[in-house]
Design a protein around this motif. Sequence first.
Motif, PDB file in Angstrom:
ATOM      1  N   ARG A 102       0.907  -1.321  -0.184  1.00 52.29           N
ATOM      2  CA  ARG A 102      -0.062   0.055   0.085  1.00 52.29           C
ATOM      3  C   ARG A 102       0.677   1.365   0.042  1.00 52.29           C
ATOM      4  N   ASN A 103       2.031   1.213   0.696  1.00 50.94           N
ATOM      5  CA  ASN A 103       2.964   2.372   0.544  1.00 50.94           C
ATOM      6  C   ASN A 103       3.367   2.804  -0.785  1.00 50.94           C
ATOM      7  N   TYR A 104       3.377   1.700  -1.801  1.00 53.71           N
ATOM      8  CA  TYR A 104       3.710   2.356  -3.149  1.00 53.71           C
ATOM      9  C   TYR A 104       2.723   2.074  -4.015  1.00 53.71           C
ATOM     10  N   ARG A 105       1.425   2.339  -3.645  1.00 47.58           N
ATOM     11  CA  ARG A 105       0.140   2.250  -4.244  1.00 47.58           C
ATOM     12  C   ARG A 105      -0.055   1.189  -5.274  1.00 47.58           C
ATOM     13  N   LEU A 106       0.291  -0.152  -4.502  1.00 50.45           N
ATOM     14  CA  LEU A 106      -0.111  -1.313  -5.524  1.00 50.45           C
ATOM     15  C   LEU A 106      -1.264  -1.987  -4.771  1.00 50.45           C
ATOM     16  N   ALA A 107      -1.907  -2.659  -5.741  1.00 51.63           N
ATOM     17  CA  ALA A 107      -3.096  -3.474  -5.325  1.00 51.63           C
ATOM     18  C   ALA A 107      -2.849  -4.493  -4.555  1.00 51.63           C
ATOM     19  N   ALA A 108      -3.619  -5.144  -3.639  1.00 53.18           N
ATOM     20  CA  ALA A 108      -3.112  -6.357  -2.810  1.00 53.18           C
ATOM     21  C   ALA A 108      -3.159  -7.319  -3.723  1.00 53.18           C
ATOM     22  N   PRO A 109      -2.266  -8.293  -3.607  1.00 51.14           N
ATOM     23  CA  PRO A 109      -1.942  -9.312  -4.655  1.00 51.14           C
ATOM     24  C   PRO A 109      -2.876 -10.490  -4.138  1.00 51.14           C
ATOM     25  N   PRO A 110      -3.290 -11.257  -5.384  1.00 50.58           N
ATOM     26  CA  PRO A 110      -4.320 -12.411  -5.248  1.00 50.58           C
ATOM     27  C   PRO A 110      -3.586 -13.470  -4.402  1.00 50.58           C
ATOM     28  N   ARG A 111      -4.548 -14.318  -4.014  1.00 53.70           N
ATOM     29  CA  ARG A 111      -3.824 -15.466  -3.089  1.00 53.70           C
ATOM     30  C   ARG A 111      -2.928 -16.150  -4.015  1.00 53.70           C
ATOM     31  N   GLY A 112      -1.679 -16.345  -3.222  1.00 52.63           N
ATOM     32  CA  GLY A 112      -0.663 -17.189  -3.864  1.00 52.63           C
ATOM     33  C   GLY A 112       0.314 -16.507  -4.869  1.00 52.63           C
ATOM     34  N   SER A 113       0.040 -15.222  -4.780  1.00 53.45           N
ATOM     35  CA  SER A 113       0.976 -14.181  -5.642  1.00 53.45           C
ATOM     36  C   SER A 113       1.583 -13.312  -4.631  1.00 53.45           C
ATOM     37  N   GLN A 114       2.492 -12.555  -5.114  1.00 52.94           N
ATOM     38  CA  GLN A 114       3.280 -11.645  -4.186  1.00 52.94           C
ATOM     39  C   GLN A 114       3.988 -10.706  -5.096  1.00 52.94           C
ATOM     40  N   TRP A 115       4.097  -9.387  -4.540  1.00 56.13           N
ATOM     41  CA  TRP A 115       4.770  -8.367  -5.197  1.00 56.13           C
ATOM     42  C   TRP A 115       6.156  -8.338  -4.828  1.00 56.13           C
ATOM     43  N   VAL A 116       7.129  -8.249  -5.739  1.00 56.43           N
ATOM     44  CA  VAL A 116       8.606  -8.267  -5.797  1.00 56.43           C
ATOM     45  C   VAL A 116       9.183  -7.098  -6.497  1.00 56.43           C
ATOM     46  N   ARG A 117      10.364  -6.553  -5.962  1.00 52.79           N
ATOM     47  CA  ARG A 117      10.935  -5.637  -6.540  1.00 52.79           C
ATOM     48  C   ARG A 117      12.059  -6.059  -7.459  1.00 52.79           C
ATOM     49  N   SER A 118      12.383  -5.314  -8.637  1.00 55.75           N
ATOM     50  CA  SER A 118      13.455  -5.655  -9.504  1.00 55.75           C
ATOM     51  C   SER A 118      13.889  -4.268  -9.929  1.00 55.75           C
ATOM     52  N   GLY A 119      14.838  -3.985  -9.440  1.00 52.69           N
ATOM     53  CA  GLY A 119      15.371  -2.626  -9.665  1.00 52.69           C
ATOM     54  C   GLY A 119      14.409  -1.484  -9.203  1.00 52.69           C
ATOM     55  N   ARG A 120      13.968  -0.707 -10.294  1.00 57.96           N
ATOM     56  CA  ARG A 120      12.794   0.252  -9.930  1.00 57.96           C
ATOM     57  C   ARG A 120      11.396  -0.181 -10.492  1.00 57.96           C
ATOM     58  N   ASP A 121      11.285  -1.545 -10.538  1.00 54.09           N
ATOM     59  CA  ASP A 121      10.028  -1.809 -10.974  1.00 54.09           C
ATOM     60  C   ASP A 121       9.326  -2.849  -9.796  1.00 54.09           C
ATOM     61  N   ALA A 122       8.262  -2.962 -10.051  1.00 50.81           N
ATOM     62  CA  ALA A 122       7.371  -3.680  -8.993  1.00 50.81           C
ATOM     63  C   ALA A 122       6.730  -4.688 -10.009  1.00 50.81           C
ATOM     64  N   LEU A 123       7.165  -6.046  -9.628  1.00 55.91           N
ATOM     65  CA  LEU A 123       6.472  -7.145 -10.304  1.00 55.91           C
ATOM     66  C   LEU A 123       5.726  -7.967  -9.361  1.00 55.91           C
ATOM     67  N   LEU A 124       4.283  -8.398  -9.997  1.00 57.40           N
ATOM     68  CA  LEU A 124       3.304  -9.264  -9.410  1.00 57.40           C
ATOM     69  C   LEU A 124       3.579 -10.875 -10.028  1.00 57.40           C
ATOM     70  N   VAL A 125       4.179 -11.704  -9.148  1.00 58.00           N
ATOM     71  CA  VAL A 125       4.591 -13.043  -9.550  1.00 58.00           C
ATOM     72  C   VAL A 125       3.682 -13.830  -8.580  1.00 58.00           C
ATOM     73  N   ASN A 126       2.851 -14.850  -9.738  1.00 63.68           N
ATOM     74  CA  ASN A 126       2.053 -15.773  -9.208  1.00 63.68           C
ATOM     75  C   ASN A 126       2.939 -16.953  -8.406  1.00 63.68           C
ATOM     76  N   GLY A 127       2.163 -17.895  -8.011  1.00 62.97           N
ATOM     77  CA  GLY A 127       2.826 -18.915  -7.235  1.00 62.97           C
ATOM     78  C   GLY A 127       3.447 -19.903  -8.124  1.00 62.97           C
ATOM     79  N   ARG A 128       3.293 -20.076  -9.656  1.00 66.72           N
ATOM     80  CA  ARG A 128       4.258 -20.784 -10.472  1.00 66.72           C
ATOM     81  C   ARG A 128       5.374 -20.120 -10.695  1.00 66.72           C
ATOM     82  N   GLY A 129       5.769 -18.707 -10.366  1.00 68.15           N
ATOM     83  CA  GLY A 129       6.833 -18.077 -10.775  1.00 68.15           C
ATOM     84  C   GLY A 129       6.739 -17.164 -12.007  1.00 68.15           C
ATOM     85  N   ASN A 130       5.375 -17.118 -12.511  1.00 68.07           N
ATOM     86  CA  ASN A 130       5.437 -16.362 -13.942  1.00 68.07           C
ATOM     87  C   ASN A 130       5.096 -14.882 -13.299  1.00 68.07           C
TER      88      ASN A 130
END
Length: 118
Positions: free
Chosen positions: A80-108
């Motif tokens: 929420r501090n970075y104005r990102l929506a809550a991730p769906p179940r089994g997914s997570q937000w990760v940081r790569s450089g200056r980008d935010a990536l939503l990664v699902n449980g399978r790693g995509n």
Amino acid sequence: MKKFILSALAATLVASPLLAAAPAEAQQRREVTTVRQNNNGRTVVTKRTTVRPNQYRNFRTGQRFDRRYAQNYRVITTYRNYRLAAPPRGSQWVRSGRDALLVNGRGNVVQVRGGAFR
């Protein structure tokens, strides 16, 4: 005296890119030597050279995410501090450089938010 200083300055300007490029290449190339003995008493020496290419990637939607290739990898728990929506179940937000990536449980990578971090 001026000619000497100008020639020294010119020499450093010419040589500086060559000196700066040498350590970068040295870090990418690594040689490992292994020495061991077989059961019959012979000594075996194995040399292996590994070369690492530029390891950081720019990820896109649908790609497989591997954290080894993410620059400044972090899992974002305070999305929420970075104005990102809550991730769906089994997914997570990760940081790569200056980008935010939503990664699902399978790693995509499901979603990319470019420039989420300053």
